[in-house]
Design an enzyme around this catalytic site. Structure first.
Site, mmCIF file in Angstrom:
data_model
loop_
_atom_site.group_PDB
_atom_site.id
_atom_site.type_symbol
_atom_site.label_atom_id
_atom_site.label_comp_id
_atom_site.label_asym_id
_atom_site.label_seq_id
_atom_site.Cartn_x
_atom_site.Cartn_y
_atom_site.Cartn_z
ATOM 1 N N GLY A 1 0.839 -1.072 0.030
ATOM 2 C CA GLY A 1 -0.283 0.384 0.087
ATOM 3 C C GLY A 1 0.690 1.324 -0.183
ATOM 4 N N ASN A 2 0.400 2.524 -0.010
ATOM 5 C CA ASN A 2 1.040 3.535 0.107
ATOM 6 C C ASN A 2 -0.166 4.578 1.362
ATOM 7 O OD1 ASN A 2 -1.594 4.832 -0.893
ATOM 8 N ND2 ASN A 2 -1.384 3.941 -2.224
ATOM 9 N N ARG A 3 0.945 5.590 1.697
ATOM 10 C CA ARG A 3 0.283 6.445 2.808
ATOM 11 C C ARG A 3 -0.866 7.318 2.343
ATOM 12 N NH1 ARG A 3 5.608 9.604 3.844
ATOM 13 N NH2 ARG A 3 4.545 10.861 5.537
ATOM 14 N N SER A 4 -1.457 7.413 1.338
ATOM 15 C CA SER A 4 -2.352 8.246 1.352
ATOM 16 C C SER A 4 -3.787 7.968 2.270
ATOM 17 C CB SER A 4 -3.015 8.522 -0.636
ATOM 18 O OG SER A 4 -4.292 9.094 -0.143
#
Length: 404
Positions: free
Chosen positions: A201-204
């Site tokens: 995933g990512n940090r958004s």
């Protein structure tokens, strides 16, 4: 926008603290003007801390700046919450014996009041007549709701919730330049499962996309927000009668949801952070150390959602892309953005610099908006709601130029 929040002496004043927080979070400059009685319920330090501005009730403070009329003159909106029966009567009579009264008499801005009182007081002929007089003068009224009141009784007179008052305020402030438009916005970050426990995933946080959806609704658009893995408190900022929320998890799910949402949209904004890759194989069971060795995860590239939206676009549909970059300097940031805009084929591209402490998971943002010709069509920094406003300004300008 400059907003004056006048707080009068009712128990519902505690709810106004949250209203002020919502307004400041949306990028507005908020000055709180309480009455002396209001300070019996919520004190000056709280109002100053939440609004980040000094607070006074007296017309004799800051006389050199003619504060008793300057606040009203500079206001883009004045909110009275709670508006007690007494304060409504004073407004109707035009009394100005404190800063609350002089501010209201000195303003030509829209005035929004949120009545709060016991049911008997709300139903009293004097209050009803005062409300009708204020309506006739163009004062906007939100509520009151029917519910539990102070003292344990219930009925009409409960102050509307802060979120409802905030939505009414935003509707009064926002230009209605998106009236009648259908909008699709994606927000958040995709998650590509590895096993039932883990994902890529990512940090958004989704805050920027949520702000874009909320701002579009405030400006008159009908919005479909495709939310990918957004926390409930963040997603709550998009609650609006004109916003329909659809959830998605992975990039494939987001692609399907956005294809559906974009099918009849006039404007499509892809603000979600999409994983470029996903695991080739997803384990049905949690990968454990007991399995032995270090697991190797083979990745495959995800489909380009923006490219597929551009390929399927309807005539006249405007598509906006987002790019989060980690450049060496501003020149490289813009150069990367222009290359991505050409590669993706989007009409507008919003680019921001991200890092460990900027962009993702932050309350603020700073962006450049590239127009159809690749030139910088807008710049904005500040809260994500303020940035959203600037993005929609650029969209509105582009749509207007396309019609001429």
């Amino acid at each position: 926008m400059n907003i004056v929040v006048s707080v009068t002496g009712g128990i519902a004043a505690y709810k106004t603290v949250h209203l002020v927080r919502l307004l400041t979070k949306a990028g507005h400059e908020v000055t709180v003007v309480p009455t002396e009685d209001a300070l019996r319920f919520v004190g000056t330090p709280t109002w100053e801390a939440i609004s980040r501005h000094p607070v006074t009730t007296s017309v004799h403070d800051d006389v050199a700046k003619v504060r008793h009329v300057a606040l009203g003159q500079a206001a883009d909106l004045v909110i009275v919450a709670p508006a007690t029966a007494n304060s409504i009567a004073k407004m109707t009579a035009g009394l100005a014996d404190d800063l609350f009264g002089t501010t209201l008499l000195a303003t030509e801005a829209p005035v929004l009041i949120a009545p709060a009182m016991h049911a008997e007081m709300w139903r009293h002929p004097a209050t009803r007549a005062n409300i009708e007089t204020l309506r006739g003068r163009g004062v906007h009224i939100v509520g009151p709701a029917d519910g539990e009141l102070a003292g344990g009784d219930s009925g009409p007179g409960r102050m509307s919730e802060p979120e409802e008052i905030f939505a009414a305020a935003q509707a009064l402030l926002a230009p209605r330049d998106l009236e009648g438009l259908r909008v699709a916005v994606s927000a958040g970050g995709t998650r590509e499962p590895i096993d039932p426990v883990r994902f890529l995933g990512n940090r958004s946080s989704g805050r920027q996309g949520v702000a874009l959806a909320a701002e579009a609704a405030a400006r008159g658009a009908s919005v479909v927000l495709v939310a990918t893995n957004i926390a409930g408190d963040v997603l709550a900022d998009a609650r609006h009668p004109s916003v329909r929320i659809v959830t998605a998890g992975s990039a494939a799910e987001l692609a399907d949801a956005m294809a559906d949402a974009a099918a009849d949209a006039d404007v499509v904004i892809m603000a979600a952070a999409v994983a470029d890759y996903r695991p080739v194989a997803v384990s049905d069971r949690k990968l454990t150390k007991e399995s032995g060795g270090i697991p190797s995860i083979e990745l495959v590239e995800n489909a380009d959602i923006v490219a597929s939206l551009v390929a399927a676009r309807r005539p006249g549909q405007l598509i906006v892309g987002f790019a989060a970059e980690t450049p060496e300097d501003q020149d490289e940031l813009i150069a990367r953005a222009r290359r991505k805009q050409q590669r993706k084929g989007v009409d507008l591209l919003v680019v921001n610099e991200v890092g460990w402490e900027r962009g993702f998971e932050s309350a603020d943002n700073a962006v450049h908006v590239l127009g159809p010709d690749g030139a910088i069509a807008g710049e904005a920094s500040g809260t994500k709601r303020a940035v959203a406003s600037a993005v929609w300004d650029a969209v509105s300008d582009t749509l207007s130029s396309d019609r001429t």
